[in-house]
Design a protein around this motif. Structure first.
Motif, short mmCIF file in Angstrom:
data_model
loop_
_atom_site.label_atom_id
_atom_site.label_comp_id
_atom_site.label_asym_id
_atom_site.label_seq_id
_atom_site.Cartn_x
_atom_site.Cartn_y
_atom_site.Cartn_z
N VAL A 1 -2.87 -7.30 5.14
CA VAL A 1 -2.66 -5.82 5.73
C VAL A 1 -3.89 -5.23 6.37
CG1 VAL A 1 -1.72 -3.69 5.09
CG2 VAL A 1 -0.81 -5.60 3.84
N GLU A 2 -3.62 -4.84 7.61
CA GLU A 2 -4.55 -4.43 8.52
C GLU A 2 -4.86 -2.81 8.16
OE1 GLU A 2 -6.16 -3.60 13.08
OE2 GLU A 2 -4.10 -4.62 12.54
N THR A 3 -5.89 -2.30 7.95
CA THR A 3 -6.24 -0.84 7.84
C THR A 3 -6.99 -0.17 9.12
OG1 THR A 3 -6.32 -1.10 5.59
CG2 THR A 3 -7.03 0.89 6.43
N THR A 4 -6.70 0.75 9.67
CA THR A 4 -7.24 1.56 10.60
C THR A 4 -7.67 3.00 10.12
OG1 THR A 4 -6.19 0.40 12.57
CG2 THR A 4 -7.43 2.53 13.05
N TYR A 5 -8.82 3.33 10.10
CA TYR A 5 -9.15 5.01 9.61
C TYR A 5 -9.23 5.82 10.69
CZ TYR A 5 -10.30 2.53 5.33
OH TYR A 5 -10.24 1.71 4.31
N PHE A 6 -8.74 6.93 10.51
CA PHE A 6 -8.48 8.10 11.54
C PHE A 6 -9.36 9.15 11.09
CE2 PHE A 6 -4.89 8.59 8.95
CZ PHE A 6 -4.58 10.00 8.63
N ASP A 7 -9.71 10.05 12.01
CA ASP A 7 -10.36 11.38 11.88
C ASP A 7 -9.36 12.34 11.04
OD1 ASP A 7 -11.35 14.11 12.22
OD2 ASP A 7 -12.02 13.68 14.09
N THR B 1 2.58 -8.58 4.01
CA THR B 1 1.52 -9.24 5.07
C THR B 1 2.00 -9.01 6.52
OG1 THR B 1 1.27 -11.00 3.02
CG2 THR B 1 0.77 -11.66 5.48
N GLY B 2 0.93 -8.65 7.09
CA GLY B 2 1.41 -8.49 8.51
C GLY B 2 1.31 -6.99 9.02
N ASP B 3 1.65 -6.14 7.82
CA ASP B 3 1.70 -4.75 8.13
C ASP B 3 0.24 -3.98 8.57
OD1 ASP B 3 4.36 -4.69 7.78
OD2 ASP B 3 4.21 -3.90 5.71
N HIS B 4 0.81 -2.80 9.26
CA HIS B 4 -0.68 -2.15 9.37
C HIS B 4 -0.37 -0.60 8.91
CE1 HIS B 4 -2.67 0.68 12.62
NE2 HIS B 4 -3.73 0.01 12.25
N PRO C 1 2.90 -1.42 16.77
CA PRO C 1 4.41 -1.91 16.41
C PRO C 1 4.43 -2.22 15.06
CG PRO C 1 3.75 -2.80 18.33
CD PRO C 1 2.48 -2.30 18.00
N ASN C 2 3.56 -2.61 14.34
CA ASN C 2 3.42 -2.97 12.84
C ASN C 2 3.14 -2.07 11.88
OD1 ASN C 2 1.00 -3.64 13.80
ND2 ASN C 2 0.64 -5.22 12.24
N THR C 3 2.72 -0.71 12.38
CA THR C 3 2.35 0.42 11.55
C THR C 3 3.31 0.77 10.54
OG1 THR C 3 0.88 0.96 13.22
CG2 THR C 3 1.25 2.63 11.27
N ARG C 4 3.02 0.60 9.38
CA ARG C 4 4.17 0.84 8.30
C ARG C 4 3.94 2.24 7.61
NH1 ARG C 4 9.05 0.68 5.98
NH2 ARG C 4 9.12 0.10 3.89
N ALA C 5 2.78 2.53 7.61
CA ALA C 5 2.36 3.85 6.70
C ALA C 5 1.14 4.48 6.85
CB ALA C 5 2.53 3.53 5.23
N VAL C 6 1.18 5.85 6.72
CA VAL C 6 0.03 6.59 6.95
C VAL C 6 -0.22 7.16 5.32
CG1 VAL C 6 -1.06 8.63 8.15
CG2 VAL C 6 0.77 7.27 9.19
N LEU C 7 -1.67 7.10 5.00
CA LEU C 7 -2.10 7.66 3.93
C LEU C 7 -2.95 8.78 4.05
CD1 LEU C 7 -2.75 7.27 0.88
CD2 LEU C 7 -4.06 5.74 1.20
N VAL C 8 -2.75 9.89 3.71
CA VAL C 8 -3.51 11.15 4.04
C VAL C 8 -4.11 11.55 2.41
CG1 VAL C 8 -2.34 11.56 5.78
CG2 VAL C 8 -1.61 12.47 3.83
#
Length: 394
Positions: free
Chosen positions: A129-135, A102-105, A148-155
């Motif tokens: 948990v907040e999600t931001t999608y990227f190109d 909880t609180g991660d991005h 500051p709270n970005t914990r992981a990148v999913l590809v």
């Protein structure tokens, strides 16, 4: 080179030899299928200490150990553990629940497998948990999206419908500099054609339902992790109580043994069919990173050693009814929401409705094709009949 030592063997050899102990298996080539929950301890002292190679059916058996050792040998030296779960989506959900709180991005590529997006937008959102999608083509530009709270990148490389090829090396370099993990859905290429843990990925997941199983008869998922992340993944699997049935583990291991010859055929047939389709007047564009004309080809050539049989095509403008007529005419291409088996498949898709960071405007109807193990001349003839039906229905 000492080819008798596993570390010096080629991937095809490791797939055949790893995870085998014929002496322990009473001389049989394959390990037996252990159906069991209870594991008995010889003494009270062993019971108190949970001492023993196997402690409970959910935590593993000689069958699961054989599979894990074989997949680890394929993943390479960066892999220190393999988790086994009941499906590809379970691999994704278990991984994300293991590393996020909880609180991660989390940053997620916009061409991700749609059920992965649904999990992020549904359960992860409910858990805070907040999600931001990227190109998918963002490369090092992803640096601007970190918080500051970005914990992981999913590809996912390439995306399983639109097939853009993200630059995992560049993304991993930025992510690690920011203290974030990199998670890869490696189902399309498998570690045979893409050892993503060697490219800076921390956790590599697969829907082993697809190419590892290879015969369209199991549901299965795997989570391969490096030294940094394996303790988190192992704890997540234990706390969530996920496991796969012993018969599915046995079938997945059987599929691993023949993965190299099957994927080699999928690679050859897929590229042959992609090039043939690129020459067809009904086709506007072929989305396949193995083609020299594809925008992602340079990254594919740099980081991958082969391509699977899955890719998409963009048809020239045609009404939906005509496309449906084409699909209904096909005899060798079945219609079904999976891939990776021995059979060829074709499904229409439109990812514009759910992509948020990028706009999907292909300019015509789109079909995702899986090229199976049939003769390619027969597959071309089948599609030729389909295209004739498409033209007649317009």
């Amino acid at each position: 080179m000492d080819s008798s030592h596993p570390s010096q063997q080629q991937p095809e050899t490791r797939l055949v030899t790893s995870g085998r102990d014929t002496k322990a298996q009473k001389g049989f080539v394959n390990p037996p299928v252990f159906h069991g929950s209870t594991v008995l301890y010889p003494t009270a002292e062993d019971l108190h200490a949970h001492r023993g190679e196997f402690t409970y059916g959910r935590h593993g058996s000689p069958t699961t150990k054989a599979f894990q050792e074989t997949l680890m040998a394929l993943e390479g030296p960066q892999c220190v553990g393999v988790g086994i779960v009941p499906s590809g989506l379970s691999a994704i959900s278990t991984t994300l629940l293991s590393v996020l709180k909880t609180g991660d991005h989390i940053l997620v590529v916009d061409n991700i497998y749609r059920p992965s997006r649904n999990f992020c937008n549904g359960m992860l959102a409910r858990f805070g948990v907040e999600t931001t999608y990227f190109d998918p083509l963002i490369g090092t530009g992803i640096d601007k999206l970190f918080k500051p709270n970005t914990r992981a990148v999913l590809v996912e490389a390439p995306g399983s419908q639109s097939f853009e090829m993200p630059d995992i090396r560049a993304i991993a370099e930025v992510a690690h500099a920011r203290g974030a993990l990199v998670i890869d859905d490696n189902t399309w290429a498998t570690p045979l054609f893409h050892r993503s843990l060697d490219q800076g990925v921390d956790i590599s997941m697969q829907a082993a339902t697809k190419y590892i199983g290879g015969h369209s008869d199991i549901m299965f998922g795997t989570i391969s992790a490096n030294a940094k992340t394996w303790p988190m993944v192992a704890e997540g699997i234990r706390l969530l109580g996920v496991c796969a049935g012993p018969d599915d583990v046995f079938l997945a291991l059987r599929g691993l043994r023949t993965l190299s010859v099957r994927l080699a055929q999928h690679h050859r047939s897929g590229l042959e069919m992609a090039r043939w389709l690129a020459s067809r007047p009904e086709v506007a564009r072929v989305l396949h990173p193995g083609l020299e004309s594809d925008p992602g080809h340079a990254i594919w050539k740099r980081d991958f050693t082969g391509a699977s049989g899955l890719f998409s095509i963009v048809l020239k403008p045609a009404p939906q009814q005509a496309v449906d007529t084409m699909l209904n005419t096909l005899k060798l291409f079945g219609m079904g929401f999976s891939w990776g088996g021995f059979e060829s498949l074709a499904i229409p898709f439109d990812c514009d409705a759910y992509r948020t960071a990028t706009k999907w405007s292909p300019g015509g109807p789109t079909l995702r094709l899986h090229i199976g193990l049939e003769n390619t001349d027969d597959l071309k003839a089948d599609l030729d009949r389909g295209f004739a039906a498409l033209k007649a229905a317009m």
